[in-house]
Design a protein around this motif. Structure first.
Motif, mmCIF file in Angstrom:
data_model
loop_
_atom_site.group_PDB
_atom_site.id
_atom_site.type_symbol
_atom_site.label_atom_id
_atom_site.label_comp_id
_atom_site.label_asym_id
_atom_site.label_seq_id
_atom_site.Cartn_x
_atom_site.Cartn_y
_atom_site.Cartn_z
ATOM 1 N N ARG A 1 0.817 -1.262 -0.169
ATOM 2 C CA ARG A 1 0.083 -0.090 0.041
ATOM 3 C C ARG A 1 0.810 1.210 -0.058
ATOM 4 O O ARG A 1 1.775 1.550 0.800
ATOM 5 C CB ARG A 1 -0.915 0.058 1.185
ATOM 6 C CG ARG A 1 -1.941 -0.946 1.158
ATOM 7 C CD ARG A 1 -2.928 -0.873 2.692
ATOM 8 N NE ARG A 1 -3.779 -2.108 2.380
ATOM 9 C CZ ARG A 1 -5.034 -1.764 2.140
ATOM 10 N NH1 ARG A 1 -5.578 -0.572 1.400
ATOM 11 N NH2 ARG A 1 -6.032 -2.800 2.179
ATOM 12 N N ILE A 2 0.686 2.360 -0.928
ATOM 13 C CA ILE A 2 1.136 3.441 -0.910
ATOM 14 C C ILE A 2 0.663 4.416 -0.107
ATOM 15 O O ILE A 2 -0.653 4.474 -0.176
ATOM 16 C CB ILE A 2 1.222 4.047 -2.499
ATOM 17 C CG1 ILE A 2 1.787 2.831 -3.480
ATOM 18 C CG2 ILE A 2 2.123 5.258 -2.554
ATOM 19 C CD1 ILE A 2 1.383 3.297 -4.815
ATOM 20 N N ASP A 3 1.514 5.109 0.598
ATOM 21 C CA ASP A 3 0.798 5.970 1.853
ATOM 22 C C ASP A 3 0.040 7.008 0.817
ATOM 23 O O ASP A 3 -1.125 7.434 1.235
ATOM 24 C CB ASP A 3 1.858 6.751 2.507
ATOM 25 C CG ASP A 3 2.291 5.776 3.775
ATOM 26 O OD1 ASP A 3 1.494 4.983 3.924
ATOM 27 O OD2 ASP A 3 3.501 6.269 4.319
ATOM 28 N N ALA A 4 0.537 7.699 0.016
ATOM 29 C CA ALA A 4 -0.506 8.730 -0.882
ATOM 30 C C ALA A 4 0.290 8.808 -2.379
ATOM 31 O O ALA A 4 1.441 8.744 -2.758
ATOM 32 C CB ALA A 4 -0.088 9.836 -0.100
ATOM 33 N N VAL A 5 -0.691 9.199 -3.103
ATOM 34 C CA VAL A 5 -0.310 9.335 -4.710
ATOM 35 C C VAL A 5 -0.986 10.843 -4.967
ATOM 36 O O VAL A 5 -2.157 10.940 -4.733
ATOM 37 C CB VAL A 5 -0.935 8.266 -5.415
ATOM 38 C CG1 VAL A 5 -0.480 8.920 -7.172
ATOM 39 C CG2 VAL A 5 0.013 7.037 -5.317
ATOM 40 N N ILE A 6 0.052 11.578 -5.395
ATOM 41 C CA ILE A 6 -0.882 13.006 -6.205
ATOM 42 C C ILE A 6 -0.519 13.019 -7.584
ATOM 43 O O ILE A 6 0.852 12.950 -7.912
ATOM 44 C CB ILE A 6 0.011 13.919 -5.249
ATOM 45 C CG1 ILE A 6 -0.222 14.053 -3.790
ATOM 46 C CG2 ILE A 6 -0.638 15.514 -5.723
ATOM 47 C CD1 ILE A 6 0.626 15.052 -2.943
ATOM 48 N N GLU A 7 -1.401 13.329 -8.268
ATOM 49 C CA GLU A 7 -1.216 13.696 -9.622
ATOM 50 C C GLU A 7 -1.452 15.164 -9.913
ATOM 51 O O GLU A 7 -2.603 15.593 -9.654
ATOM 52 C CB GLU A 7 -2.040 12.757 -10.582
ATOM 53 C CG GLU A 7 -1.887 11.088 -10.353
ATOM 54 C CD GLU A 7 -2.370 10.376 -11.304
ATOM 55 O OE1 GLU A 7 -2.504 10.863 -12.583
ATOM 56 O OE2 GLU A 7 -3.117 9.422 -10.871
ATOM 57 N N THR A 8 -0.610 15.793 -10.522
ATOM 58 C CA THR A 8 -0.778 17.140 -11.247
ATOM 59 C C THR A 8 -0.679 17.023 -12.598
ATOM 60 O O THR A 8 -0.647 15.785 -13.237
ATOM 61 C CB THR A 8 0.316 18.030 -10.853
ATOM 62 O OG1 THR A 8 1.700 17.447 -11.303
ATOM 63 C CG2 THR A 8 0.635 18.147 -9.227
ATOM 64 N N GLU A 9 -0.755 18.196 -13.353
ATOM 65 C CA GLU A 9 -0.819 18.107 -14.891
ATOM 66 C C GLU A 9 0.373 17.334 -15.512
ATOM 67 O O GLU A 9 0.425 16.656 -16.557
ATOM 68 C CB GLU A 9 -0.877 19.473 -15.353
ATOM 69 C CG GLU A 9 -1.079 19.482 -17.161
ATOM 70 C CD GLU A 9 -1.533 20.673 -17.487
ATOM 71 O OE1 GLU A 9 -1.303 21.040 -18.787
ATOM 72 O OE2 GLU A 9 -1.927 21.387 -16.781
ATOM 73 N N ALA A 10 1.489 17.656 -14.874
ATOM 74 C CA ALA A 10 2.919 17.091 -15.295
ATOM 75 C C ALA A 10 3.556 16.151 -14.358
ATOM 76 O O ALA A 10 4.438 15.506 -15.293
ATOM 77 C CB ALA A 10 3.880 18.050 -15.460
#
Length: 519
Positions: free
Chosen positions: A452-461
């Motif tokens: 399990r990954i603690d967190a994933v953030i996706e921005t435009e790039a």
């Protein structure tokens, strides 16, 4: 021309006579009247409880002309009977002293029926009123916002307890006067547990989570299209360049309330204000900021992850005690959490925020409470953090995160006695809140083939793959690489940034970080 939007209209006769839209819920009222006599219903504020009570009053008063064209018009005999109606949102304002306010109300109602009340207590006066008014024909008793004298003082347990005992004593006479009562309906925000009001009203049927009445308040999607087509068309024209289908953002912002885990309704107050202003904003939440609830979440060491997707036994959260408040129970009853799912076999309910309006507003108040900053200050830092993340400037982004954590007051941080995992959980929660409020697609506890990954953030790039550790950041990055958390994001036209955050317990802040950019 479209009918008027019934914003703030709680009196059924006014709504009908002055041409406001009425979403016909009378089939539910028919079912109530035909199938039982004593009911309790809990729903959040501004969800239409007062209008429901007013509608019942007109039905029992035999005012058929008000129901022309509505579902119930030809379903009942329309025999008028006496109605005793109490509105505790109004009663509580009549006098500083609750017993005096209740006595004034009882005397006024008695005067309307031309009877005299001589008993020395309010319970005695209510019994006299019911027996005299219901002597020839049984009476309907309707109680709106029964718990307001308690809820208004929920942060003061002593006063709340005194008011609860006053109300318990008042209602104690109801059950023994059944031969004078045709129908009894009690509504409010909350349901109190044993040794309370309901110990003497144990003949009430609680329809709060009854599937048959799940859509009695609030608007279904079908009702939106049926009763508000012109307003939907106006909204669609306003946002033609932004949304392919206008119902999608409406669902996202204002749908999601459920009391059976299967059927979902839109918040009526927010929907009506959306149609009037044609702006997607916080409407319901802003009318009653839950300061006490936010502080309760903090003082009981809850994190955002204790509120989202929380699985509980169905009997766990449908009532609470003034002197021992359970956070999830009160948040559910107040409308900040809702049933996302219900398994009738295991009796397990999944609670979650109903929609974007509630989650976003609750989170920013929670972040402000934990960080010791005002909502405006917290918003300013978050804006600067967003710009850094969009640009892939990790060092600067971490600096802004440290700025957020710097203001977290010591009592808010779980003690060492709570264990390392709890502290890590706390810091993770603050980080999640910060990024969620920026509107990012941030996911927590993301499952991969390797863990399990603690967190994933996706921005435009960029895609940020983040691991939290209390201690060394290097260990966090090594775990990402060892367990190959990043592999599921390979092949996208975005750079992947592995980010390990190490929290320093002594400094109560991010002590170190490590990052690695993958092409």
């Amino acid at each position: 021309m479209s009918k008027l939007l019934p914003i703030g209209i709680q009196e059924f006769p006014k709504l009908i006579r002055e041409g406001y839209i009425y979403v016909d819920k009378t089939r539910f009222l028919y079912k109530l009247i035909r199938e039982g006599n004593y009911y309790f219903l809990s729903r959040p504020r501004r969800f239409g409880k007062s209008l429901l009570v007013s509608t019942l009053k007109e039905i029992f008063s035999g005012n058929r002309e008000l129901f022309s064209g509505l579902w119930i018009e030809d379903k009942i005999d329309w025999v008028a009977r006496p109605v005793i109606a109490f509105d505790f949102s109004r009663i509580a304002k009549r006098a500083e002293d609750l017993p005096q306010a209740i006595e004034l109300e009882l005397q006024d109602i008695a005067a309307e029926f031309g009877v005299a009340l001589t008993a020395p207590t309010n319970a005695g006066k209510l019994q006299e009123l019911v027996q005299q008014v219901g002597a020839e024909q049984k009476v309907a008793i309707l109680v709106d916002e029964y718990d307001k004298p308690i809820i208004d003082h929920i942060a003061d347990p002593v006063t709340a307890e005194v008011h609860r005992e006053i109300l318990k004593d008042l209602y104690s006479v109801i059950k023994g006067n059944d031969r004078f009562i045709a129908f009894f309906f009690l509504t409010g925000v909350s349901k109190f547990s044993h040794v309370s009001i309901f110990s003497d009203l144990n003949n009430l049927y609680d329809i709060t989570t009854d599937r048959a009445f799940a859509c009695m308040l609030g608007y279904t999607e079908e009702e939106l299209w049926s009763y508000f087509p012109d307003y939907l068309a106006q909204l669609e024209a306003e946002y033609r360049d932004h949304f392919a289908n206008i119902i999608d953002p409406i669902r996202d912002w204002y749908n999601g309330y459920s009391w059976d885990g299967k059927q979902f309704v839109f918040n009526p107050f927010s929907i009506l204000n959306l149609f009037r202003k044609r702006l997607f904003q916080d409407y319901w939440f802003s009318t009653g900021t839950p300061t006490f609830l936010i502080r309760l979440v903090r003082t009981q060491n809850y994190s955002i992850f204790d509120l989202k997707n929380r699985k509980l036994d169905v009997n766990y959260f449908n009532k609470f005690e003034v002197d021992n408040i359970e956070v999830n129970s009160l948040l559910f009853q107040a409308g900040y959490l809702t049933m996302r799912d219900y398994d009738p076999v295991s009796n397990i309910v999944t609670l979650d925020f109903p929609n974007r309006e509630v989650e976003q507003s609750f989170n920013i108040h929670l972040l402000a409470e934990f960080s010791g900053r005002s909502k405006e200050q917290a918003g300013s830092i978050l804006y600067r953090l967003a710009r850094r993340l969009e640009a892939g400037e990790v060092a600067e982004a971490v600096a802004h995160l440290r700025e957020i954590f710097t203001q977290i007051t010591y009592p808010n941080v779980p003690s060492a006695a709570g264990g390392l995992d709890r502290r890590e959980y706390f810091y993770h929660s603050i980080f999640y809140l910060s990024l969620k409020l920026l509107g990012y697609n941030i996911r927590s506890e993301v499952v991969t083939a390797h863990g399990r990954i603690d967190a994933v953030i996706e921005t435009e790039a960029f895609v940020y793959v983040i691991e939290f550790k209390v201690g060394a950041a290097e260990t966090a990055v090594q775990q990402i690489q060892r367990r190959k958390y990043h592999e599921k994001f390979l092949g996208q036209e975005k750079k992947i940034i592995l980010l390990g955050l190490g929290f320093d317990v002594a400094a109560r802040n991010i002590g170190s970080y490590r990052s690695k950019v993958l092409p």
